[in-house]
Design a protein around this motif. Sequence first.
Motif, PDB file in Angstrom:
ATOM      1  N   ARG A 470       0.840  -1.214   0.000  1.00 39.86           N
ATOM      2  CA  ARG A 470       0.000   0.000   0.000  1.00 39.86           C
ATOM      3  C   ARG A 470       0.870   1.258   0.000  1.00 39.86           C
ATOM      4  N   TYR A 471       1.958   1.247   0.799  1.00 39.52           N
ATOM      5  CA  TYR A 471       2.821   2.429   0.898  1.00 39.52           C
ATOM      6  C   TYR A 471       3.528   2.721  -0.427  1.00 39.52           C
ATOM      7  N   ALA A 477       3.392   9.348  -7.824  1.00 39.24           N
ATOM      8  CA  ALA A 477       4.354   9.189  -8.914  1.00 39.24           C
ATOM      9  C   ALA A 477       4.521   7.719  -9.291  1.00 39.24           C
ATOM     10  N   LEU A 478       4.566   6.855  -8.271  1.00 42.73           N
ATOM     11  CA  LEU A 478       4.747   5.432  -8.548  1.00 42.73           C
ATOM     12  C   LEU A 478       3.505   4.839  -9.218  1.00 42.73           C
ATOM     13  N   TRP A 479       2.341   5.247  -8.744  1.00 40.22           N
ATOM     14  CA  TRP A 479       1.098   4.766  -9.355  1.00 40.22           C
ATOM     15  C   TRP A 479       1.024   5.245 -10.810  1.00 40.22           C
ATOM     16  N   SER A 480       1.390   6.468 -11.038  1.00 42.50           N
ATOM     17  CA  SER A 480       1.356   7.016 -12.396  1.00 42.50           C
ATOM     18  C   SER A 480       2.328   6.268 -13.303  1.00 42.50           C
ATOM     19  N   HIS A 481       3.486   5.905 -12.758  1.00 40.79           N
ATOM     20  CA  HIS A 481       4.484   5.175 -13.525  1.00 40.79           C
ATOM     21  C   HIS A 481       3.948   3.831 -14.039  1.00 40.79           C
ATOM     22  N   LEU A 482       3.077   3.195 -13.250  1.00 43.38           N
ATOM     23  CA  LEU A 482       2.538   1.899 -13.658  1.00 43.38           C
ATOM     24  C   LEU A 482       1.581   2.023 -14.841  1.00 43.38           C
ATOM     25  N   PRO A 485      -4.955   0.858 -15.751  1.00 44.05           N
ATOM     26  CA  PRO A 485      -6.259   1.428 -16.085  1.00 44.05           C
ATOM     27  C   PRO A 485      -7.279   1.265 -14.959  1.00 44.05           C
ATOM     28  N   PHE A 486      -6.833   1.398 -13.699  1.00 43.93           N
ATOM     29  CA  PHE A 486      -7.726   1.224 -12.563  1.00 43.93           C
ATOM     30  C   PHE A 486      -7.782   2.502 -11.749  1.00 43.93           C
ATOM     31  N   ASP A 487      -8.868   2.663 -10.991  1.00 42.14           N
ATOM     32  CA  ASP A 487      -8.956   3.759 -10.033  1.00 42.14           C
ATOM     33  C   ASP A 487      -8.042   3.442  -8.847  1.00 42.14           C
ATOM     34  N   GLN A 488      -7.154   4.361  -8.532  1.00 40.32           N
ATOM     35  CA  GLN A 488      -6.164   4.089  -7.486  1.00 40.32           C
ATOM     36  C   GLN A 488      -6.808   3.808  -6.135  1.00 40.32           C
ATOM     37  N   LEU A 495      -6.935  -3.834  -1.818  1.00 42.08           N
ATOM     38  CA  LEU A 495      -5.690  -4.343  -1.249  1.00 42.08           C
ATOM     39  C   LEU A 495      -5.768  -4.396   0.275  1.00 42.08           C
ATOM     40  N   ASP A 496      -6.417  -3.418   0.893  1.00 39.57           N
ATOM     41  CA  ASP A 496      -6.575  -3.409   2.349  1.00 39.57           C
ATOM     42  C   ASP A 496      -7.382  -4.615   2.822  1.00 39.57           C
ATOM     43  N   VAL A 497      -8.468  -4.914   2.109  1.00 40.07           N
ATOM     44  CA  VAL A 497      -9.304  -6.068   2.467  1.00 40.07           C
ATOM     45  C   VAL A 497      -8.498  -7.360   2.372  1.00 40.07           C
TER      46      VAL A 497
END
Length: 534
Positions: A470-471, A477-482, A485-488, A495-497
Motif C-alpha cells: 500500500r505504501y 508518482a509510482l502509481w502514475s508510472h505503472l 487502467p484502474f482507479d487508485q 488491497l486493504d481487504v
Amino acid sequence: MRAACCHHAPAPRRSGQLIDHREDAAIVRAWTIRGGSQGEREAMALDQGLVVVGWDEVGDLSACKSIDDVGTVLEESYPDAASRTLVNWKHQLWRFLTMDIGDLVVMPRKFQQIVSIGELTGPYEYRADQPAGSRHVRTANWRVRALDRAAIKGDLRDSMGSFLTISELTRREAVQRVTALLQGGRDPGFTGGIEPPADPDALEADVANAGTRQLTARDLIALWGWSRRTSGVTEVVDQELAARDLTVEPHFNSVRLDDLVTVSSASDETGTTDESSELDASLSGQSSSGDPFKKTPADQDLGWRIGTLPFARDVTTIPIDGELGLAYSHMVESDFSQLPVVDRNGRTQGVVTWQSIARAKLTGRGNTVAEVTDRNAPTARETEELFSRIQDLRRHGFLVIVDGDHLVTGVLTASDIADQLKLRIEPFTLLEEVELRLRRTLNRFKQDDLPARTQNLLQKKGRITLGEYRYVLQEPALWSHLNWPFDQQSFLERLDVVKKFRDSVAHWDVDAPEAEREAVEATRQLLRLLQLVA
C-alpha cells in the motif's frame, strides 16, 4: 458428624418439609441426580423409592433456611476443601433441599445405557441410622426404571452430562421433554435457538444456579469478544474457563461453530467419598477410565476434526427390520450410495450399499434389509481427528458419524472432503498468486524511488509484506508510472481487504476461510485485476 445448620438445635431424623422457596409451586422442574460415582446408590434408590446423595461429613440440613446456611455447614464439615469446591457443593445441596414435591428427577445409570425417571414424592429427610453415603434422601416414585438412553436426543443427553451430582435441566424445553419421556418413552426434541448468557459472569452464574449451561460454540467464544477459533483464541478461552472453574463438553474446538456445547463446573470433589468430579461416563457409554476420543483442553489442536466439517446431518436411515423395497427407493430417488441401517432407537447396525446388495445377491441372499447390510461399515465420532480416518474414507468413500451411544448423527463422504479441500486451499493459492504478481510489480521501480520504509524492509529481509505494498502504490508518482487502467483508491481499498484477510489466515484457523467468503471473493477480484497488468 456435624451439627445442624447455623448451630440450630438438631431437627428430627425424619424432617418435615422445608418452606417453599419457589414463587409458583405449581411449576414443575426437572433435575438430574446421580447415584454415586460408581453407581453405588442406584439400587437403594430404586428399591426403596428414593433419591439419595452423599456428603458423608455433613449432618442434618433440615434447619438450613438459606444457601448461605448450607455453605456454613460445609465450611465446618470440610475445612480443607477449596473455596470453589465448597461453593459448588453449596449450590448442589441447596438444590436438593429446595426441589419441590412433584418435580421430575432423572437418574443416569452408571455403566449402563439406560436412565431412570421419576417424580419427587416427599421432602428432604436426614436418616442418621443409615450407612454413610445414604443419609440425605428424598422419596420418589420411579415410574420409568430403565429407559434406553438412545431415546433421548443428543442435546438433552449432553445437558445431563454434568460433572455434578445434582443439576437442573432448564433450557430447550427440558421439562416438557422429560415429561414426554416419562409418559411415552420418546423425546420430541427441540429445534429452536438458545439465548446465550450476556457475559462470562452470567455464564458462571448460570452454571452455579443450574449446574450446566448450554450454548453454541460461536456464542461461547463471543463471550470473550471472538468470532473465530484461532489457536490464540482457543488458548485464551480455555484459560478463561479454567480460571472460572468451568469445563465444556464437547470441546468447542471439535464441533461446528453453531453446534451446542455444555458448560459445567470442574470443581474437584475428591474431598468426599463418592461425589467424584469425574464426568459421569454413563452418558457417554464409556467406562470410568473415560472416553477414548475425548480431548482435554491441553490436548486440543487446530487440526481438522470431523465435527468441524459440514456433512449430511439430516440423515435418511432404514430400520434393520424395515422393508427392503423402501431402502431401494431411498437410494434410487435420492441418489444415495449408502444408507445407514439402525435399530428401533436409531443405533447403527451397519449400512446398505449397492456393493453390499450385490454381494448378498451373489450368495443367494438379499431378500431383507438385514441380509444386505454391511455390518463392518466404518463409523467415526465427531471428535476424532479427520486425517486419522482418511484411509477409511479412501477405501469406503464414506464414514457413518455416530455419537457416544452409537446413534447415527450424520454421514461424511469423500465428496464432502473434496469440497472442503477446495474451500480451504483455494484462498492460499489466490493469496500466493496475488503476492507473486505484486512482487513482479515492485521490480518495475528503481529501489531509490521506493518509500524509505520499503527500502529498509527490502535491505533487511529481501522482501516486503503484503500490507507494505500500500505504501508503494499510494505514492502518486509510482502509481502514475505503472499506467494501470484502474482507479487508485478503489484498488488500494481492495488491497486493504486482502491484506486483512491474509493476516487472518496466517495461522491455522478452524473456521477460516468458510467464515470469510466475502474476503475470498475480494481476493479473487484483486487477482483478476493484477492478472491483466502484472
